[in-house]
Design a protein around this motif. Sequence first.
Motif, mmCIF file in Angstrom:
data_model
loop_
_atom_site.group_PDB
_atom_site.id
_atom_site.type_symbol
_atom_site.label_atom_id
_atom_site.label_comp_id
_atom_site.label_asym_id
_atom_site.label_seq_id
_atom_site.Cartn_x
_atom_site.Cartn_y
_atom_site.Cartn_z
ATOM 1 N N ALA A 138 0.840 -1.203 0.000
ATOM 2 C CA ALA A 138 0.000 0.000 0.000
ATOM 3 C C ALA A 138 0.876 1.253 0.000
ATOM 4 C CB ALA A 138 -0.922 -0.005 1.220
ATOM 5 N N PHE A 139 1.966 1.175 0.747
ATOM 6 C CA PHE A 139 2.918 2.293 0.787
ATOM 7 C C PHE A 139 3.481 2.569 -0.615
ATOM 8 C CE2 PHE A 139 7.582 3.164 1.181
ATOM 9 C CZ PHE A 139 7.495 4.503 1.555
ATOM 10 N N LEU A 140 3.842 1.494 -1.333
ATOM 11 C CA LEU A 140 4.367 1.675 -2.695
ATOM 12 C C LEU A 140 3.317 2.351 -3.586
ATOM 13 C CD1 LEU A 140 6.229 -1.715 -3.362
ATOM 14 C CD2 LEU A 140 7.189 0.479 -2.589
ATOM 15 N N ALA A 141 2.068 1.944 -3.401
ATOM 16 C CA ALA A 141 0.988 2.533 -4.211
ATOM 17 C C ALA A 141 0.821 4.020 -3.892
ATOM 18 C CB ALA A 141 -0.312 1.781 -3.970
ATOM 19 N N TRP A 142 0.885 4.349 -2.623
ATOM 20 C CA TRP A 142 0.765 5.768 -2.215
ATOM 21 C C TRP A 142 1.946 6.574 -2.735
ATOM 22 C CZ3 TRP A 142 -1.578 8.200 2.704
ATOM 23 C CH2 TRP A 142 -2.908 7.784 2.866
ATOM 24 N N LYS A 143 3.111 5.947 -2.687
ATOM 25 C CA LYS A 143 4.322 6.650 -3.127
ATOM 26 C C LYS A 143 4.231 6.962 -4.619
ATOM 27 C CE LYS A 143 8.828 5.297 -2.695
ATOM 28 N NZ LYS A 143 9.981 4.649 -2.039
ATOM 29 N N LYS A 144 3.770 5.950 -5.361
ATOM 30 C CA LYS A 144 3.611 6.105 -6.803
ATOM 31 C C LYS A 144 2.687 7.278 -7.122
ATOM 32 C CE LYS A 144 3.168 2.078 -9.322
ATOM 33 N NZ LYS A 144 2.286 1.008 -9.842
ATOM 34 N N LYS A 145 1.675 7.446 -6.287
ATOM 35 C CA LYS A 145 0.701 8.521 -6.512
ATOM 36 C C LYS A 145 1.134 9.843 -5.885
ATOM 37 C CE LYS A 145 -3.610 6.081 -7.211
ATOM 38 N NZ LYS A 145 -4.894 5.656 -6.625
ATOM 39 N N GLY A 146 2.296 9.841 -5.263
ATOM 40 C CA GLY A 146 2.773 11.059 -4.624
ATOM 41 C C GLY A 146 2.011 11.420 -3.358
ATOM 42 N N LYS A 147 1.383 10.425 -2.739
ATOM 43 C CA LYS A 147 0.597 10.708 -1.541
ATOM 44 C C LYS A 147 1.415 10.640 -0.260
ATOM 45 C CE LYS A 147 -3.718 8.922 -1.479
ATOM 46 N NZ LYS A 147 -4.819 7.961 -1.747
ATOM 47 N N ILE A 148 2.672 10.194 -0.387
ATOM 48 C CA ILE A 148 3.522 10.127 0.803
ATOM 49 C C ILE A 148 4.962 10.346 0.362
ATOM 50 C CG2 ILE A 148 3.852 7.585 0.725
ATOM 51 C CD1 ILE A 148 3.454 7.732 3.865
ATOM 52 N N ASP A 149 5.710 11.123 1.141
ATOM 53 C CA ASP A 149 7.094 11.378 0.712
ATOM 54 C C ASP A 149 8.125 10.851 1.700
ATOM 55 O OD1 ASP A 149 6.564 13.179 2.663
ATOM 56 O OD2 ASP A 149 6.845 14.987 1.429
ATOM 57 N N LYS A 150 7.663 10.372 2.850
ATOM 58 C CA LYS A 150 8.595 9.832 3.850
ATOM 59 C C LYS A 150 9.031 8.418 3.470
ATOM 60 C CE LYS A 150 8.408 12.888 7.424
ATOM 61 N NZ LYS A 150 7.087 13.510 7.532
ATOM 62 N N GLU A 151 10.232 8.039 3.896
ATOM 63 C CA GLU A 151 10.683 6.665 3.703
ATOM 64 C C GLU A 151 10.277 5.828 4.922
ATOM 65 O OE1 GLU A 151 11.612 4.543 1.390
ATOM 66 O OE2 GLU A 151 11.265 6.303 0.127
ATOM 67 N N VAL A 152 9.125 5.237 4.814
ATOM 68 C CA VAL A 152 8.587 4.481 5.942
ATOM 69 C C VAL A 152 9.217 3.082 5.963
ATOM 70 C CG1 VAL A 152 6.468 3.647 7.045
ATOM 71 C CG2 VAL A 152 6.422 5.724 5.648
ATOM 72 N N LYS A 153 9.492 2.577 7.164
ATOM 73 C CA LYS A 153 9.968 1.198 7.308
ATOM 74 C C LYS A 153 8.830 0.346 7.866
ATOM 75 C CE LYS A 153 14.161 2.046 5.985
ATOM 76 N NZ LYS A 153 14.647 1.499 4.708
ATOM 77 N N PHE A 154 8.793 -0.891 7.440
ATOM 78 C CA PHE A 154 7.714 -1.792 7.829
ATOM 79 C C PHE A 154 8.245 -2.944 8.667
ATOM 80 C CE2 PHE A 154 6.176 0.776 4.485
ATOM 81 C CZ PHE A 154 4.848 0.987 4.823
#
Lengths: 101, 307, 393
Positions: free
Chosen positions: B85-101
């Motif tokens: 989901a994070f990758l999908a948000w990143k692709k859409k520019g909805k998140i710019d932080k490098e989140v760790k899981f």
Amino acid sequence: MAAKLKGWKEIPEAGTIVEPGNARNYKTGGWRSDRPVWNKETCIHCFFCWIWCPDMAVQVDQANKKMTGINLEYCKGCGVCAEVCPKKCFTMKNEKELTNE
Amino acid sequence: MAFLLKDLLGKDKILTSGHRLCPGCGAPMAVKMVTMATDNPLIITSATGCLEVSTTIYPFTAWDTPWVHSAFENAGATISGLQTAFLAWKKKGKIDKEVKFLAFGGDGGTYDIGLQALSGALERGHDFVYVCYDNQGYMNTGAQRSASTPMGASTTTEPAGKKSIGKRIQRKDLTMIAAAHHNAYAAQSSISHWQDLMSKAKKAFEYEGPAFINVLSPCVRFWRVPSSKTVEIAKLAVETNFWPLFEIENMKLTLNFKPKERKPIIDWIKAQGRYKHLLQAGNEPVIDEIQKEVDAYFDYLVRLSSI
Amino acid sequence: MSTIQKNKLSLTGNQAAAEAMRQIDPDVVAAYPITPQTEIVMAFSQFHADGKVNTEMIRVESEHSAMSACIGSASAGARTMTATSSQGLALMHEMVFIAASLRLPIVMPVVNRALSGPINIHCDHSDTMAERDSGWIQIFAENPQEVYDHMFLAMKLAEHPDVQLPVMVNQDGFITSHGVEIVDVLEDKAVKDFVGEYKPKTPLLDLKHPVTMGALDLYDYYFEHKRQQAEAVKRAFGLFDKVAGDVSKLTGRKYPMVETYQFDDADYVIVTMSSAAGTTKFVIDSLRAQGTKVGLLKIRLFRPFPYKIISGLLKGKKGVAVLDRSASFGAFSPVYTEIMNSCYYLDARPNIYPVVFGLGGRDLTPKLIESVYTGLIGNKFKTDQIEYLGVRE
Ligand code: SF4
Ligand code: SF4
């Protein structure tokens, strides 16, 4: 702490908890039967007690890099700090006896 | 670069005080050390187990970071979904932080019921860290046997008795199973060795791809040791070679700790009430067998590390 | 509103579901193949491989992990879909309940197939009926066109801020999933505009507002959360017609919770769902030509169940046969049970007969349906005895 229980219309849906880390409001200090009593004088501020305390109950002064004491609101009295301290700074004392003192 | 404790002060915030794990529990130590090893924001999932139930008793949560639990056997799959989901948000520019899981599971949720989901997640190569806090049994529900329970230990579902030595066979080598997913970083550590654990956690977070760390996290209650002895007993596991510290990266195994003189396994056995029955006369062959297995396993790791 | 351009395509039910998924272009699809759903995952994977969607795919190692990964993804805040059938749905079972209770608007085409054992790959509704208390919204499609249209309806309803619940879009395995029909397909843009951007309420990816989901919920609050869940499903019921109406504006087709055919003056009625309705309509046409007053009531929305609408419709009918494509051993089948529940308070209660048909893909021939109508007319059924339609003695 016995907060009034809320009705179903008053709480966030799905059981989601929206207040991060609110377990801080739940004081576990009452579980303790033995209290670690810290001897400030012998402490070398190695932070072994801090890294291993399972309850994040060892207080530190971040700026001055000092161990400052035990947060008795949360300390469960496990005695780990006393075991790991290289300078034997802690004596585990029975809570009841401490209150009697 | 080694960690210095004085530089970490103030970072012990992801898991807060007020959780309801037993006094002296090893699990929060593992959580604390692992979560302090990264500066990135963390999204965490936990499998059902001690850690999960004791840290999130509604309406309280001891997590100061986004956290989700859904079931026992699926932390591997849940973390896959979260990270994707994070990758999908990143692709859409909805998140710019490098989140760790980060996923936590006990040995029950990892060696046993959650092994398939973990294997699937490792094989697919998602970028996440899975930490098994291994306390060698289903401690949340009263010390039932798991695939991690060591030979000779008494559990409530394979107890010692007139005709039983407790668990009859050796534990499963989960770390090597994780390592068999060759795209993964796999490591074994212990809460007694915070520097080792934190360095591995740091490596795991920085590793591009799946990472697995198996952390020995004593359960003082059901290992039948005093609550103050958590660190000591874990240390003894390492010093007897019962729990070797090692890591595997790019199919290369590194042994992180070789005792100059390994302590005999009886030291580890004697220190814990769950092995008490083994000290009775007549059980010497069992102890011998455990010793042999410990030595053989360590030799095996030494051979792998020197190839 | 300008007319939306439509294309006519020959699609199977599976392809129709995959086409709708392509147009919805969800953030994440986590799926595992299973007959007869496989084609959905394959077709979508090809869209993915050809760069026709922005979706991130997770090729999970089981259905349990499919739903678990969906739960992870949806709780993070991503628009999430999967698809399954039969054993796959059964393997998901645990997570199906959890998805609903965590209020995650996952949309899942379910290609209905009999549950083992013995193992069987063909259609019946035992898979989805085993999930009827899970808290999911369950919509049933008669043909590929309905499958296609229901997908947008489902997405919109699921994500409605007052709903936030997962939806199963059911279709009959092989009969619908592998049957080719002409399907009116909307322009991509029309679908995109219709579903809009998903706005999750408390996504885990919102780092500024860290939430804890799935906490241990004991006797002091579990019940309150279940009460909320019941209310959300109720709200979904209230919103269904509105959302269906919005889909109608796009497609020109209507999607009531319950559909009727030759119904108003009918004395004898069959109640059923999915592809069986199509066959029944065909039989009705020929019987009507002979002057028999027979009709059909087709249920589109099974969860939440439209009790009042149904009782209003069945009031005064002479005989009603409820055709269930699943059995509940030792009890009456699910659709029959709900129809009985609907009609209990009616003054003019019709006789209602339980009929089980089509288990494991047993063909529902026009002749069998005709036999149900003649049975109703000839008063040959018993209200307390299940009629097994098409089984050999
Ligand atoms: S006794 Fe245990 S809980 Fe209390 S400060 Fe020491 S280590 Fe922490
Ligand atoms: S372990 Fe002992 S010496 Fe080290 S900081 Fe704590 S009290 Fe001081």
